[in-house]
Every structure is written in structure tokens, then in C-alpha cells.
Design a protein around this motif. Structure first.
Motif, mmCIF file in Angstrom:
data_model
loop_
_atom_site.group_PDB
_atom_site.id
_atom_site.type_symbol
_atom_site.label_atom_id
_atom_site.label_comp_id
_atom_site.label_asym_id
_atom_site.label_seq_id
_atom_site.Cartn_x
_atom_site.Cartn_y
_atom_site.Cartn_z
ATOM 1 N N VAL A 1 -1.393 6.154 6.210
ATOM 2 C CA VAL A 1 -2.429 5.918 5.194
ATOM 3 C C VAL A 1 -1.717 5.795 3.859
ATOM 4 O O VAL A 1 -0.812 6.569 3.555
ATOM 5 C CB VAL A 1 -3.442 7.085 5.142
ATOM 6 C CG1 VAL A 1 -4.456 6.846 4.025
ATOM 7 C CG2 VAL A 1 -4.151 7.262 6.476
ATOM 8 N N SER B 1 -3.319 12.830 12.802
ATOM 9 C CA SER B 1 -4.203 11.830 13.390
ATOM 10 C C SER B 1 -5.557 11.736 12.683
ATOM 11 O O SER B 1 -6.383 10.896 13.031
ATOM 12 C CB SER B 1 -4.433 12.136 14.876
ATOM 13 O OG SER B 1 -5.123 13.362 15.027
ATOM 14 N N THR B 2 -5.781 12.590 11.681
ATOM 15 C CA THR B 2 -7.053 12.580 10.950
ATOM 16 C C THR B 2 -7.226 11.255 10.216
ATOM 17 O O THR B 2 -6.358 10.818 9.468
ATOM 18 C CB THR B 2 -7.109 13.743 9.944
ATOM 19 O OG1 THR B 2 -6.992 14.980 10.661
ATOM 20 C CG2 THR B 2 -8.412 13.742 9.168
ATOM 21 N N LYS B 3 -8.365 10.619 10.438
ATOM 22 C CA LYS B 3 -8.623 9.300 9.854
ATOM 23 C C LYS B 3 -9.071 9.423 8.398
ATOM 24 O O LYS B 3 -9.384 10.500 7.892
ATOM 25 C CB LYS B 3 -9.673 8.565 10.679
ATOM 26 C CG LYS B 3 -9.254 8.337 12.126
ATOM 27 C CD LYS B 3 -7.949 7.537 12.207
ATOM 28 C CE LYS B 3 -7.573 7.188 13.638
ATOM 29 N NZ LYS B 3 -7.094 8.352 14.414
#
Length: 504
Positions: free
Chosen positions: A109, A84-86
Motif C-alpha cells: 500500500v 494482509s489488512t486491506k
């Protein structure tokens, strides 16, 4: 033992046993070892060498596990980043550790968003993608089809780094905790010892592999030769209960929020008789929740524990002590020492509150390229050249040496000149049926700070007056909340801890 030998040694001993259950997939030890070997060869071919960092930005999956062990087999250091890291934070971590390779789901991503901003990347491994490999990107499927499954030569020793575990960064930029192979091997062995794990154990993994508690369920299970049932999350609790029934789970590691959800469910239609043990860490279980869990699972052994990323696991409460000390998180794990000190470094005795200091082979190497932060947390020990870890957490001990968590040093609320540990107030709030609570300090011009309780009710509705009246019956006046805010849910970190940022 090196960490990747957890897998290869068990694969040599019992190749056809199922190591990993993930969704509909069942992967044997031999199959998983071969998958990791292929990943290792692909990384070496791309120039990844001893000590190079390999980042994995994936949800819990077979591909993620193969990436971890493939990185180690190539001689590298794996860095597991929460799925979930942007993008901005992902770039920061990749640049901070100068990652040479990255495993990623391009549906989340795309590599095109990274190549220009992360110059260290030499290889991208696209997982769950059907597009053909191109340039510096290879697909996981193509690697499994084309790379060799032969074992790779051992190039590491146990002092080499096995992984970097990045802290959540709630008080600043994320820091990578450096864990060498001997740290991980020692911690795994110590925990396996007191949990009395055996090859017959089937462990449920619902916590993210980016969280060291979730990661160690994988590492430990492969080391002792069990089976890990790896789930993405605990988002759908009823489905997890179904999984426990179907797979005959014996070990269920959780955190307080998961157990609170579990207790609120109707479990009568599920056969959970296979469970042998439950474990809790990340945050201490309130005594009331311990009592509820023991009543709900009368034949299951409950381990209440405490740890921090900088030492992995630190304390555990032997289950035989639960009746006598339900509020304790126990004694040092096998092979380690712990004690309390005041601000001047004086060792404290029973009943006194001070900072927990930890000594043992599980004390990690420090923070990646952050000598100042390392020096603050890791201090010289009694033996020349040795370092101990200052936890930053406040505890007290009883006359028999059992530890009781009081609060985090930076969480302590100062109200009317008195120090209030949020944990003490939260324990009282958790005595109310169906309540999950977080306590924070709110600035006040007269008292300095006053107490605010953020409350989630999963049982009968409560009013602010009822909550405050309950607290008055159990707490000193200066500890009683001045404000009560009812919420639908409490904000959580990716590792399942309550995030208190913004609650004030």
C-alpha cells in the motif's frame, strides 16, 4: 520492567548473542538495540511523544521488530497491524487510534493512498523501498544510516500503554485492546515461568506479530535472552521443518491448524531432535490430536493452553497432567485466578458449565476509547476499584479444579431445545484419521437449528454417511450432524484460527 527494557537489559548482559534470525539475517542483541534506538530518535524528531501511537503494517521482519522497540523507546504505544489488512480496514484502525507514525511496505500500500484520509499521520517510514525519502516519508534504511544509536531517556512508567492489539472484528468493527507495560511484563514473566524458558532456548516464530500469541514469542524470547527464528508464516511446512533442523529449534508455538498440517507431513527425513517443547493456544487441541502429537514427538513436552487477547494467557495444563486430563486446558497461569459464573453471577462448582471469569495483573486495561464495550467485558471485582475480565467463553471444571473448554457463548447451537457445543462435536470428528473439522448451526424451521459439519480430509477419503455413522456411535442424537460438507480447506483468520463466518 518496561517492555523495551526486555531488549536493552539483555543487550547490556549479552550484546554479542544472536537475538533474531530472519531469513539469511542474523542480528545480535546489541545490533537490534542500536537499530531500535535509531528508530526511536527518528520518531522523537518527527514529534512522536509519550503515549502517541505508532502503527506497524508489515510482515514478520527485522524492520518490524525494530519498529516495535523503537516506538517504545520513543515513549510511544505500538500498534501492530497484520500485513494482509486491506486499505479500508487499515485506514479505520489508523484513524481509530489516531496513529502519529506508520511503518509500511509501499509495495503493498502506498502512503499516497493514506495521507489525505488519516490526518493524524506525521511520519511514514517506508520499509523495503529504494526510493529516496521525501516530505513526511523517510526510508528505514535512511533512518539506520543517519539517526543516532545512543540510548533514549526513559519517559514512561509501567502504567503507560505499551501496545494496542486490535481484535479481528469478526462480529463488528475492530477494537483495540489496551495493554500497559505492567500487563505485558506480568504475562511474559508468568508464561516464561511455567514453560521453564532458558537462555539456551531457540524459539520458532511462524505466527504473525499482529497476533498476540506471535507477538509474545518475540517479547518473551528477548526478555529471557533466547534466540527467535522469525518466519513469515507456516505456508510451506516442509521448509519450516528444514528450519527446525538447521537452527536447532527448541520451542515451537503453534495452533491446531498448524499441528494438523505438521502431523500430515512425512517428517522422517528431518532431524527434529532439538525440540524441547510445543505449545498450543488460540483454540483447544482435540484430545485425538494431543495423542497423535505425543506419539509423533515422544521426547517433547506439550503445553495445552487457553488465552484471549483481553488477558493474554489465562490457563495452561501442566504437562504431567496430559495423560489424566487430555481434554483439559488446565489451571490458571502463575499469579492469577479464574472461576466460572452463571448468568446471575453465581459461582459454579465442579461439573457445572458457566462463563470463565479471570482475575490478575494480566487483565488488560480495556478497549481503546470504547467505554461501553469495556464495561461489558471488564466488571468490578471483589476488591474495591479492581476489575475482572469476563471471557465470553463457556467452561466446566472437574473436582480437582482443572478447566475444560465447552464453547463460545455466541457459538452455542440450540437444536430441538438442547444446547450443543460445537467443540464437543468437533472433538468426535477429529477422532477420524486425517480429519480437520468445523461445526456450525444451520437454521431449521422445525428444530430451530441443526448441525452442519464442514470437513477437510487429509487422509483416506470419507463419505457423508461414514462421517454421520461415526458421530452416531459417539454422540447423542441431537448432536449428530444433519449435513456434512467436504471442503479442500477451512477458512482461516490471520491468526490461524478457523473462521466460521459463512460456513453455515
Amino acid at each position: 520492567m518496561l517492555v523495551h527494557q526486555f531488549l536493552s537489559a539483555t543487550a547490556a548482559r549479552m550484546p554479542h548473542k544472536v537475538a533474531l534470525v530472519c531469513g539469511a539475517r542474523r542480528v545480535t542483541y546489541a545490533e537490534l538495540d542500536a537499530m531500535a534506538n535509531r528508530v526511536g530518535h527518528a520518531l522523537v524528531e518527527a514529534g512522536v511523544g509519550r503515549g502517541d501511537r505508532v502503527a506497524i503494517h508489515l510482515h514478520n521482519s527485522v524492520e518490524a521488530v525494530a519498529g516495535i522497540f523503537g516506538a517504545l523507546k520513543a515513549g510511544g504505544t505500538f500498534v501492530f497491524i497484520n500485513a494482509s489488512t486491506k486499505l479500508d480496514k487499515l485506514k479505520f484502525i489508523l484513524n481509530n487510534c489516531r496513529a502519529s507514525a506508520l511503518f509500511m511496505d509501499e509495495r503493498v500500500v502506498g502512503f499516497q493512498d493514506l495521507w489525505g484520509d488519516v490526518p493524524s499521520l506525521a511520519l511514514g517510514v517506508s520499509c523495503f523501498s529504494k526510493r529516496p525519502a521525501a516530505g513526511r516519508v523517510r526510508t528505514f534504511e535512511e533512518i539506520q544510516e543517519a539517526a543516532s544509536a545512543a540510548p533514549l531517556p526513559i519517559v514512561n512508567i509501567d502504567l503507560d500503554l505499551a501496545c494496542l492489539v486490535y481484535t479481528s472484528g469478526s462480529t463488528g468493527e475492530p477494537k483495540g485492546v489496551m495493554c500497559d507495560h505492567s500487563n505485558v511484563d506480568f504475562a511474559s514473566t508468568s508464561i516464561i515461568t511455567y514453560l521453564e524458558n532458558r537462555e539456551e532456548d531457540i524459539v520458532l516464530g511462524v505466527l504473525p506479530l499482529s497476533f498476540d500469541y506471535g507477538l509474545y514469542q518475540l517479547l518473551m524470547t528477548l526478555k529471557f535472552g533466547g534466540t527467535l527464528v522469525l518466519e513469515r508464516s507456516f505456508t510451506y511446512p516442509a521448509l519450516i521443518l528444514q528450519r527446525i533442523q538447521e537452527e536447532r529449534i527448541t520451542g515451537f508455538p503453534g495452533v491446531p491448524t498448524i499441528f494438523a498440517m505438521l502431523l500430515a507431513l512425512d517428517r522422517s527425513s528431518f532431524d527434529l531432535s532439538s525440540l524441547r517443547y510445543l505449545t498450543n493456544t488460540a483454540a483447544a487441541l482435540p484430545p485425538s490430536h494431543i495423542a497423535d502429537l505425543r506419539a509423533a514427538f515422544p521426547g517433547v513436552t506439550l503445553y495445552s493452553m487457553y488465552g484471549l487477547t483481553e488477558t493474554k494467557r489465562t490457563l495452561y495444563l501442566p504437562p504431567a497432567e496430559l495423560d489424566a486430563r487430555p481434554g483439559s486446558v488446565g489451571i490458571p497461569i502463575p499469579g492469577t485466578e479464574a472461576w466460572l459464573e452463571d448468568e446471575s453471577g453465581r459461582r459454579l462448582g465442579p461439573g457445572e458449565t458457566g462463563e470463565l471469569v479471570v482475575r490478575g495483573r494480566h487483565v488488560m486495561r480495556g478497549y481503546w476509547e470504547s467505554p461501553e464495550a469495556t464495561a461489558r467485558r471488564y466488571r468490578p471485582g471483589a476488591i474495591p476499584g479492581e476489575r475482572v475480565c469476563r471471557s465470553g467463553d463457556l467452561f466446566r471444571t472437574d473436582a480437582e479444579g482443572f478447566f475444560y473448554f465447552v464453547g463460545r457463548q455466541d457459538d452455542i447451537i440450540k437444536s430441538r431445545g438442547e444446547k450443543v457445543a460445537p467443540k464437543e462435536v468437533e472433538n468426535v470428528l477429529h477422532m477420524l484419521p486425517g480429519v480437520l473439522a468445523a461445526v456450525v448451526g444451520v437454521p431449521d424451521p422445525v428444530a430451530g437449528q441443526v448441525i452442519k459439519a464442514c470437513v477437510v480430509c487429509t487422509g483416506a477419503p470419507l463419505t457423508e454417511a461414514e462421517v454421520i455413522a461415526h458421530c452416531r456411535r459417539h454422540l447423542e442424537d441431537f448432536m449428530v450432524p444433519k449435513f456434512v460438507e467436504f471442503m479442500a480447506e477451512l477458512p482461516m483468520t490471520s491468526s490461524g484460527k478457523i473462521s466460521k463466518l459463512g460456513l453455515a
